[in-house]
Design a protein around this motif. Structure first.
Motif, PDB file in Angstrom:
ATOM      1  N   GLN A  80       0.830  -1.204   0.000  1.00 38.89           N
ATOM      2  CA  GLN A  80       0.000   0.000   0.000  1.00 38.89           C
ATOM      3  C   GLN A  80       0.870   1.262   0.000  1.00 38.89           C
ATOM      4  O   GLN A  80       0.551   2.241  -0.683  1.00 38.89           O
ATOM      5  N   GLU A 105      -1.917  -4.390  -8.407  1.00 38.25           N
ATOM      6  CA  GLU A 105      -3.333  -4.234  -8.055  1.00 38.25           C
ATOM      7  C   GLU A 105      -3.523  -3.160  -6.990  1.00 38.25           C
ATOM      8  O   GLU A 105      -4.499  -2.400  -7.028  1.00 38.25           O
ATOM      9  N   ALA A 106      -2.592  -3.093  -6.036  1.00 32.30           N
ATOM     10  CA  ALA A 106      -2.656  -2.041  -5.017  1.00 32.30           C
ATOM     11  C   ALA A 106      -2.526  -0.663  -5.652  1.00 32.30           C
ATOM     12  O   ALA A 106      -3.206   0.286  -5.245  1.00 32.30           O
ATOM     13  N   SER A 109      -5.825   0.466  -7.133  1.00 30.28           N
ATOM     14  CA  SER A 109      -6.754   0.998  -6.129  1.00 30.28           C
ATOM     15  C   SER A 109      -6.461   2.447  -5.777  1.00 30.28           C
ATOM     16  O   SER A 109      -7.361   3.183  -5.347  1.00 30.28           O
ATOM     17  N   GLU A 110      -5.205   2.872  -5.969  1.00 28.43           N
ATOM     18  CA  GLU A 110      -4.822   4.257  -5.677  1.00 28.43           C
ATOM     19  C   GLU A 110      -5.050   5.197  -6.871  1.00 28.43           C
ATOM     20  O   GLU A 110      -4.807   6.397  -6.761  1.00 28.43           O
ATOM     21  N   LEU A 112      -8.026   5.542  -8.471  1.00 28.44           N
ATOM     22  CA  LEU A 112      -9.463   5.703  -8.686  1.00 28.44           C
ATOM     23  C   LEU A 112      -9.883   7.160  -8.837  1.00 28.44           C
ATOM     24  O   LEU A 112     -11.002   7.435  -9.282  1.00 28.44           O
ATOM     25  N   HIS A 125      -8.066  -8.425 -12.269  1.00 30.49           N
ATOM     26  CA  HIS A 125      -8.290  -7.705 -11.010  1.00 30.49           C
ATOM     27  C   HIS A 125      -8.078  -6.207 -11.211  1.00 30.49           C
ATOM     28  O   HIS A 125      -8.863  -5.390 -10.715  1.00 30.49           O
ATOM     29  N   ILE A 129     -10.937  -3.280 -10.734  1.00 28.79           N
ATOM     30  CA  ILE A 129     -10.728  -2.144  -9.831  1.00 28.79           C
ATOM     31  C   ILE A 129     -10.907  -0.823 -10.568  1.00 28.79           C
ATOM     32  O   ILE A 129     -11.651   0.071 -10.138  1.00 28.79           O
TER      33      ILE A 129
END
Length: 259
Positions: A80, A105-106, A109-110, A112, A125, A129
């Motif tokens: 993260q 993948e992390a 998520s950042e 978005l 994945h 996301i």
């Protein structure tokens, strides 16, 4: 070799996290650093753990990766931190390749709240996301889907990726040898990663500290294909010097960047 209850608990903790600093083990188990080192020594002699620069990690196979669920749990906080650092460096309106990997993948998520991104990915994945970001166009490679981690591989994926030339190729990796060789476990995944490297104006490598010295059987590429390495801890001295010699920029999450 018989292990006492504390040593068994240490082994379980390291396996759950992937790797731990020796000082953190001492603090976590309420023991002295000397005792922690003795326990680590006993566990390494029992071939249950192996040491790396400043800490200890679970013994890895060079031929088989850990399961996807294990990879999700391992070094989650480090991933993260890396992801936030990478996302902060990605400009709005950029074009990206994003390959297979839980750190990648992390990063997704950042992203978005980024706008104008065009992302080509072989990671379902990542696609799922980023589909939540209406200001991001997601293009998914076709090919064979790996059931465990939803990575897309094979000749169709290779041919698809070769149609594009992007600003940044963002890739994860399973291991980095002492000589800088980037390594992974699946030849099909390696072939896709090589195609991404070839079709990217810059290659950004994301790898937490446990990847340094981790064994993996298949060579993906030499370290110098990467423009920038994003990690969570200062790399071992030998790798630092190697990156300096190869002009590979190193960004340690939360620290001042080094060249």
């Amino acid at each position: 070799m018989a292990l006492n209850p504390r040593q068994l608990s240490i082994l379980q903790a390291v396996r759950a996290q992937g790797s731990i600093k020796t000082e953190s083990l001492a603090e976590q188990f309420g023991i002295t650093l000397q005792t922690a080192r003795r326990d680590v020594q006993r566990l390494t002699e029992a071939a249950q753990l192996e040491r790396f620069h400043g800490g200890v990690r679970a013994v890895d196979s060079s031929t088989r990766n850990t399961t996807y669920s294990e990879r999700q749990r391992t070094q989650s906080q480090a991933k993260q931190a890396i992801a936030r650092q990478v996302a902060a460096a990605i400009p709005h309106g950029a074009s990206l390749f994003m390959n297979i990997g839980t750190t990648v993948e992390a990063v997704a998520s950042e992203l978005l709240h980024h706008s104008g991104l065009r992302v080509i990915t072989n990671n379902l994945h990542v696609a799922r996301i980023l589909a939540a970001n209406p200001a991001c166009e997601v293009v998914v490679a076709g090919g064979t889907v790996r059931h465990e981690d939803l990575g897309v591989v094979g000749e169709a994926a290779l041919g698809f990726i070769r149609q594009f030339k992007v600003d940044i190729g963002l890739i994860g990796i399973s291991g980095i040898d002492e000589d800088g060789t980037l390594r992974d476990f699946d030849m099909r995944e390696v072939m896709v990663a090589r195609a991404i490297v070839a079709q990217s104006r810059q290659v950004w490598l994301v790898a937490d500290h446990s990847k340094f010295g981790r064994p993996a059987m298949i060579e993906m590429a030499p370290l110098q294909v990467a423009h920038t390495l994003f990690t969570d801890q200062t790399p071992p001295a030998a790798q630092q010097q190697l990156m300096k010699d190869l002009s590979v920029r190193c960004v340690v999450a939360g620290l001042q960047n080094t060249e």
